[in-house]
Design a protein around this motif. Sequence first.
Motif, PDB file in Angstrom:
ATOM      1  N   LEU A 168      10.049 -17.980   7.924  1.00 39.55           N
ATOM      2  CA  LEU A 168       9.961 -17.885   9.370  1.00 39.55           C
ATOM      3  C   LEU A 168       9.994 -16.444   9.857  1.00 39.55           C
ATOM      4  O   LEU A 168       9.191 -16.035  10.695  1.00 39.55           O
ATOM      5  CB  LEU A 168      11.107 -18.670  10.025  1.00 39.55           C
ATOM      6  CG  LEU A 168      11.154 -18.629  11.551  1.00 39.55           C
ATOM      7  CD1 LEU A 168       9.966 -19.404  12.119  1.00 39.55           C
ATOM      8  CD2 LEU A 168      12.456 -19.185  12.063  1.00 39.55           C
ATOM      9  N   VAL A 169      10.896 -15.639   9.306  1.00 39.80           N
ATOM     10  CA  VAL A 169      11.157 -14.313   9.860  1.00 39.80           C
ATOM     11  C   VAL A 169      10.323 -13.206   9.213  1.00 39.80           C
ATOM     12  O   VAL A 169       9.693 -12.410   9.907  1.00 39.80           O
ATOM     13  CB  VAL A 169      12.666 -13.978   9.749  1.00 39.80           C
ATOM     14  CG1 VAL A 169      12.938 -12.564  10.194  1.00 39.80           C
ATOM     15  CG2 VAL A 169      13.479 -14.970  10.565  1.00 39.80           C
ATOM     16  N   ILE A 170      10.302 -13.140   7.894  1.00 38.31           N
ATOM     17  CA  ILE A 170       9.725 -11.977   7.219  1.00 38.31           C
ATOM     18  C   ILE A 170       8.232 -11.780   7.511  1.00 38.31           C
ATOM     19  O   ILE A 170       7.820 -10.677   7.852  1.00 38.31           O
ATOM     20  CB  ILE A 170      10.031 -12.017   5.706  1.00 38.31           C
ATOM     21  CG1 ILE A 170      11.541 -11.822   5.514  1.00 38.31           C
ATOM     22  CG2 ILE A 170       9.249 -10.952   4.957  1.00 38.31           C
ATOM     23  CD1 ILE A 170      12.022 -11.968   4.098  1.00 38.31           C
ATOM     24  N   PRO A 171       7.384 -12.804   7.423  1.00 40.60           N
ATOM     25  CA  PRO A 171       5.967 -12.550   7.722  1.00 40.60           C
ATOM     26  C   PRO A 171       5.730 -12.083   9.155  1.00 40.60           C
ATOM     27  O   PRO A 171       4.905 -11.202   9.392  1.00 40.60           O
ATOM     28  CB  PRO A 171       5.296 -13.905   7.476  1.00 40.60           C
ATOM     29  CG  PRO A 171       6.207 -14.604   6.540  1.00 40.60           C
ATOM     30  CD  PRO A 171       7.598 -14.155   6.915  1.00 40.60           C
ATOM     31  N   ALA A 172       6.440 -12.655  10.089  1.00 39.00           N
ATOM     32  CA  ALA A 172       6.230 -12.265  11.489  1.00 39.00           C
ATOM     33  C   ALA A 172       6.617 -10.809  11.715  1.00 39.00           C
ATOM     34  O   ALA A 172       5.899 -10.065  12.390  1.00 39.00           O
ATOM     35  CB  ALA A 172       7.025 -13.181  12.410  1.00 39.00           C
ATOM     36  N   VAL A 173       7.716 -10.387  11.139  1.00 41.15           N
ATOM     37  CA  VAL A 173       8.131  -8.992  11.285  1.00 41.15           C
ATOM     38  C   VAL A 173       7.108  -8.077  10.605  1.00 41.15           C
ATOM     39  O   VAL A 173       6.716  -7.042  11.146  1.00 41.15           O
ATOM     40  CB  VAL A 173       9.553  -8.776  10.721  1.00 41.15           C
ATOM     41  CG1 VAL A 173       9.892  -7.298  10.661  1.00 41.15           C
ATOM     42  CG2 VAL A 173      10.571  -9.530  11.564  1.00 41.15           C
TER      43      VAL A 173
END
Length: 182
Positions: A168-173
């Motif tokens: 959820l977090v790493i690709p978006a960042v």
Amino acid sequence: MACIILVGWCFLHAGMTSWGRRWMLERDIFIEDRERVITVVIPARNEALNIDSCLEALSRCRDVHLKVVVVDDNSEDDTYAKAVEWGGRLSDMIVVKGMPRPSDWTGKAWACEQGARVAQGDWICFVDADVCLDSQTLAVATQVAASENLALLSLFGTWNLQSYWERLVIPAVGWLIRGGIG
């Protein structure tokens, strides 16, 4: 405010697939000069769990003359010993026992500096010890840099994500960073 952030996050996730194509390197690019010498510098501090995978991936690199410099950045684990073991398996590799970091240096930049001092060849590629390169990455990246007359090329890879929160977090960042630079 939370709704605005949530909507923005959703748009970011929705756009990642199409944005990613913008930065993809062409894998079937013609390699003009297979004799280009590339030194991969790996700054490694307490990377005993990752160094084997990184060096294994480098051993599969094709279409380049590869030199490898592992700089052990004063590790407190078996990073140095594992890197030295690989010295016999990779034909052109050296392991540097890093010097203590001067007070006016921070982070891994000091280890990168030490590796750059002993690097030889046409290109220097800095790779973190937890990165596993595809067998054609170095050849394609240097060909793109040469054909575009670039003095510097920075790559941003993909991730091996396990948990729901990582996905959820790493690709978006990461895509947020890429979008900010592009």
